[in-house]
Design an enzyme around this catalytic site. Structure first.
Site, mmCIF file in Angstrom:
data_model
loop_
_atom_site.group_PDB
_atom_site.id
_atom_site.type_symbol
_atom_site.label_atom_id
_atom_site.label_comp_id
_atom_site.label_asym_id
_atom_site.label_seq_id
_atom_site.Cartn_x
_atom_site.Cartn_y
_atom_site.Cartn_z
ATOM 1 N N LYS A 19 0.914 -0.801 -0.068
ATOM 2 C CA LYS A 19 -0.259 0.123 0.176
ATOM 3 C C LYS A 19 0.830 1.513 -0.521
ATOM 4 O O LYS A 19 1.844 1.413 -0.046
ATOM 5 C CB LYS A 19 -0.918 -0.811 1.025
ATOM 6 C CG LYS A 19 -1.992 -1.252 0.888
ATOM 7 C CD LYS A 19 -2.901 -1.291 2.675
ATOM 8 C CE LYS A 19 -3.815 -2.738 1.973
ATOM 9 N NZ LYS A 19 -4.985 -2.341 3.454
ATOM 10 N N TYR A 59 -11.935 -2.956 -3.582
ATOM 11 C CA TYR A 59 -12.397 -3.243 -2.241
ATOM 12 C C TYR A 59 -14.188 -3.592 -2.094
ATOM 13 O O TYR A 59 -14.804 -2.447 -1.083
ATOM 14 C CB TYR A 59 -12.076 -2.077 -1.199
ATOM 15 C CG TYR A 59 -10.685 -2.485 -0.731
ATOM 16 C CD1 TYR A 59 -10.114 -3.420 -0.057
ATOM 17 C CD2 TYR A 59 -9.779 -1.128 -0.677
ATOM 18 C CE1 TYR A 59 -8.594 -3.486 0.510
ATOM 19 C CE2 TYR A 59 -8.336 -1.927 -0.267
ATOM 20 C CZ TYR A 59 -7.575 -2.870 0.161
ATOM 21 O OH TYR A 59 -6.813 -3.081 1.035
ATOM 22 N N ASN A 122 -2.012 -0.594 7.232
ATOM 23 C CA ASN A 122 -1.338 -2.101 7.496
ATOM 24 C C ASN A 122 -0.554 -2.044 6.263
ATOM 25 O O ASN A 122 -0.325 -3.542 6.024
ATOM 26 C CB ASN A 122 -2.362 -2.536 8.144
ATOM 27 C CG ASN A 122 -3.465 -2.597 7.294
ATOM 28 O OD1 ASN A 122 -3.246 -1.857 6.233
ATOM 29 N ND2 ASN A 122 -4.128 -3.858 7.381
ATOM 30 N N HIS A 125 -1.712 -5.742 1.815
ATOM 31 C CA HIS A 125 -2.723 -6.453 0.934
ATOM 32 C C HIS A 125 -2.689 -7.638 0.788
ATOM 33 O O HIS A 125 -1.581 -7.902 0.014
ATOM 34 C CB HIS A 125 -4.171 -5.674 -0.078
ATOM 35 C CG HIS A 125 -4.676 -6.405 -0.272
ATOM 36 N ND1 HIS A 125 -5.786 -6.610 -0.372
ATOM 37 C CD2 HIS A 125 -4.581 -7.210 -1.587
ATOM 38 C CE1 HIS A 125 -6.564 -7.205 -0.542
ATOM 39 N NE2 HIS A 125 -5.897 -7.705 -1.619
ATOM 40 N N GLU A 136 -9.139 -10.702 -8.186
ATOM 41 C CA GLU A 136 -8.202 -9.436 -8.303
ATOM 42 C C GLU A 136 -6.727 -9.500 -9.342
ATOM 43 O O GLU A 136 -6.702 -8.883 -9.388
ATOM 44 C CB GLU A 136 -7.385 -9.722 -6.328
ATOM 45 C CG GLU A 136 -8.436 -9.385 -5.346
ATOM 46 C CD GLU A 136 -7.569 -8.979 -4.035
ATOM 47 O OE1 GLU A 136 -6.986 -9.934 -3.550
ATOM 48 O OE2 GLU A 136 -8.695 -9.206 -3.585
HETATM 49 P P1 IDP Z 1 -7.414 -7.235 5.534
HETATM 50 O O1 IDP Z 1 -6.531 -6.588 4.184
HETATM 51 O O2 IDP Z 1 -6.261 -8.050 6.276
HETATM 52 O O3 IDP Z 1 -7.947 -8.580 3.761
HETATM 53 P P2 IDP Z 1 -10.256 -6.976 5.230
HETATM 54 O O4 IDP Z 1 -10.970 -6.819 6.680
HETATM 55 O O5 IDP Z 1 -10.373 -6.628 4.019
HETATM 56 O O6 IDP Z 1 -8.326 -6.809 5.569
HETATM 57 O O7 IDP Z 1 -9.873 -4.633 5.053
HETATM 58 C C1 IDP Z 1 -9.385 -4.474 4.499
HETATM 59 C C2 IDP Z 1 -8.037 -2.892 4.344
HETATM 60 O O8 IDP Z 1 -9.516 -2.275 5.214
HETATM 61 C C3 IDP Z 1 -7.557 -3.260 5.705
HETATM 62 O O9 IDP Z 1 -6.681 -3.862 5.294
HETATM 63 C C4 IDP Z 1 -7.434 -2.275 6.115
HETATM 64 O O10 IDP Z 1 -6.402 -1.465 6.057
HETATM 65 C C5 IDP Z 1 -8.708 -1.347 6.269
HETATM 66 N N1 IDP Z 1 -9.844 -1.920 7.511
HETATM 67 C C6 IDP Z 1 -9.952 -2.782 7.968
HETATM 68 N N2 IDP Z 1 -10.763 -2.419 9.167
HETATM 69 C C7 IDP Z 1 -10.833 -1.530 9.325
HETATM 70 C C8 IDP Z 1 -10.987 -0.345 10.694
HETATM 71 O O11 IDP Z 1 -12.097 -0.326 11.433
HETATM 72 N N3 IDP Z 1 -10.221 1.090 10.414
HETATM 73 C C9 IDP Z 1 -9.774 1.234 9.758
HETATM 74 N N4 IDP Z 1 -9.083 0.854 8.667
HETATM 75 C C10 IDP Z 1 -9.479 -0.990 8.620
HETATM 76 MG MG MG Z 2 -9.374 -8.363 3.125
#
Ligand code: IDP
Ligand code: MG
Length: 394
Positions: A19, A59, A122, A125, A136
């Site tokens: 990211k 997303y 974080n 992805h 994807e």
């Molecule tokens: P993942 O990236 O581990 O697959 P997902 O649930 O698909 O997690 O969420 C996509 C991205 O959305 C996450 O990597 C994170 O950057 C963001 N995200 C997920 N949950 C939250 C939240 O509660 N607050 C802010 N950002 C979030």
């Molecule tokens: Mg995800």
């Protein structure tokens, strides 16, 4: 026992993206190194600045989440590094390597656990299922951007690597093809007039099943597509897959689907000779089965055994295809190796002859030496045990 794997068949692929924060912080190299060190193979990579729409598509499943607008904003903060990594269990292992979505919950040793703090930053992805990985990968990369290449360490990373087949047909062309599993066949030289290239796979122009009525197809349980009736004037290809429809049968299946696409005047049915219907359904659910190809399940191997009896052999190796003419007679049969290049070779030429009304029967008649009937013995065993031997020979 481990399933052998040929280098020309891709393993599982996952979409990994660094990211904007990962790119800005200069940790692209560290993340790539982890996947390289693990043993995964990089098959696509680029740095790009996607549009808002593109990210919203990526997303889409999170559209209803409160954090969605913030997520899109975050993803638009700078370029991202997009990658496709290939290897057994790449999707699941890739997720484990990334760590939990929230870095506060990510185990030390994982990428997120070691390199970031907040969920909204974080850094990476990773696809969460094979299905979403495929979607994807195709969203972010064109087919031309996805590279197929052999990794020199393949044999040091995996224990199930099989040498690529020789272009000259290997064992099939060298004479050892007389033995398939526990069944001894008559010499399988192409009959007069046949193309020399026929030696590259195993053909059965002199087989006992040739000229016989195709067994009744009504015992098949259609999993997709309509039931077929022999002798209805339409030429048919009946082909068996097995081994839980895994990679060995996949090239043949693609080849057969291509033939079916080209020839709407013929019927094609792919028969899953797997032991359990649930394995067939699972294969289809995973999206690995072409939706446009009729697929049937041969419960208790009723049809497989019927063909085997006509062939007077102990086992029917898969993949295996039969060409049935409009009158419902078997006019050709052919077993296949795993290589895509062999998938339809010869068989297609024979199909064209049949469609043109040519007689392709062997002028020498059927094999005069009946093969040793090993039916009893094999029936009590797993028929695929014989195929293991056939695979090793091919
Ligand atoms: P993942 O990236 O581990 O697959 P997902 O649930 O698909 O997690 O969420 C996509 C991205 O959305 C996450 O990597 C994170 O950057 C963001 N995200 C997920 N949950 C939250 C939240 O509660 N607050 C802010 N950002 C979030
Ligand atoms: Mg995800």
């Amino acid at each position: 026992m481990l399933q052998l794997h040929t280098s020309n068949m891709p393993r599982e692929r996952t979409y990994i993206m660094i990211k904007p924060d990962g790119v800005q912080r200069g940790i692209v190299g560290q993340i790539i190194a982890r996947f390289e060190n693990k043993g995964f193979k990089l098959v696509a990579m680029k740095l790009c600045s996607p549009t808002k729409e593109h990210l919203e598509t990526h997303y889409a499943d999170l559209k209803s989440k409160k954090f969605f607008p913030g997520l899109i904003e975050y993803m638009l903060m700078g370029p991202v590094c997009c990658m496709v990594w290939e290897g057994d269990n790449a999707v699941k292992t890739g997720r484990v390597m990334l760590g939990a979505t929230n870095p506060a919950d990510s185990a030390p040793g994982t990428i997120r656990g070691d390199l970031c703090i907040h969920v909204g930053r974080n850094i990476c992805h990773g696809s969460d299922s094979v299905e979403s990985a495929n979607a994807e990968i195709n969203l972010w990369f064109s087919e031309a951007e996805q590279n197929t290449w052999g990794h020199h360490s393949e044999g040091w990373v995996y224990e199930n690597v099989e040498e690529p087949k020789q272009e000259d047909g290997g064992a099939a062309a060298s004479g050892t093809s007389n033995t398939v599993g526990t069944t001894v066949h008559a010499p399988l030289t192409a009959y007069p007039g046949a193309n020399e290239a026929f030696n590259e796979y195993i053909t059965y122009s002199d087989d006992a099943s040739i000229g016989q009525d195709c067994p009744d197809l009504s015992s098949l349980k259609m999993v997709q597509g309509d039931a077929l009736k022999t002798g209805d004037g339409r030429v048919k290809i009946v082909f068996f897959w097995g081994k839980y429809l895994k990679w060995q049968c996949w090239p043949t299946m693609i080849g057969m689907c291509e033939i079916a696409e080209k020839h709407p005047e013929i019927d094609v049915v792919g028969i899953a000779a797997d032991k359990k219907e649930k394995d067939v359904l699972r294969f289809m659910e995973k999206g690995e089965c072409r939706a446009d190809c009729p697929l049937a399940f041969d419960m208790n191997w009723v049809l497989k055994d019927a063909f085997r009896n006509l062939m007077k052999v102990g086992a029917l190796a898969v993949p295996h295809a039969f060409l049935i003419n409009g009158e419902g007679k078997i006019v050709w049969r052919q077993a296949y190796s795993a290589g895509y290049q062999f998938a339809t070779m010869g068989f297609y030429e024979q199909l064209l002859h049949v469609l043109a009304g040519d007689d392709i029967s062997n002028p020498n008649g059927p094999n005069p030496e009946p093969e040793e009937d090993l039916g009893e013995e094999v029936e009590s065993k797993d028929v695929f045990a014989c195929q293991e031997v056939a695979d090793a020979i091919w």
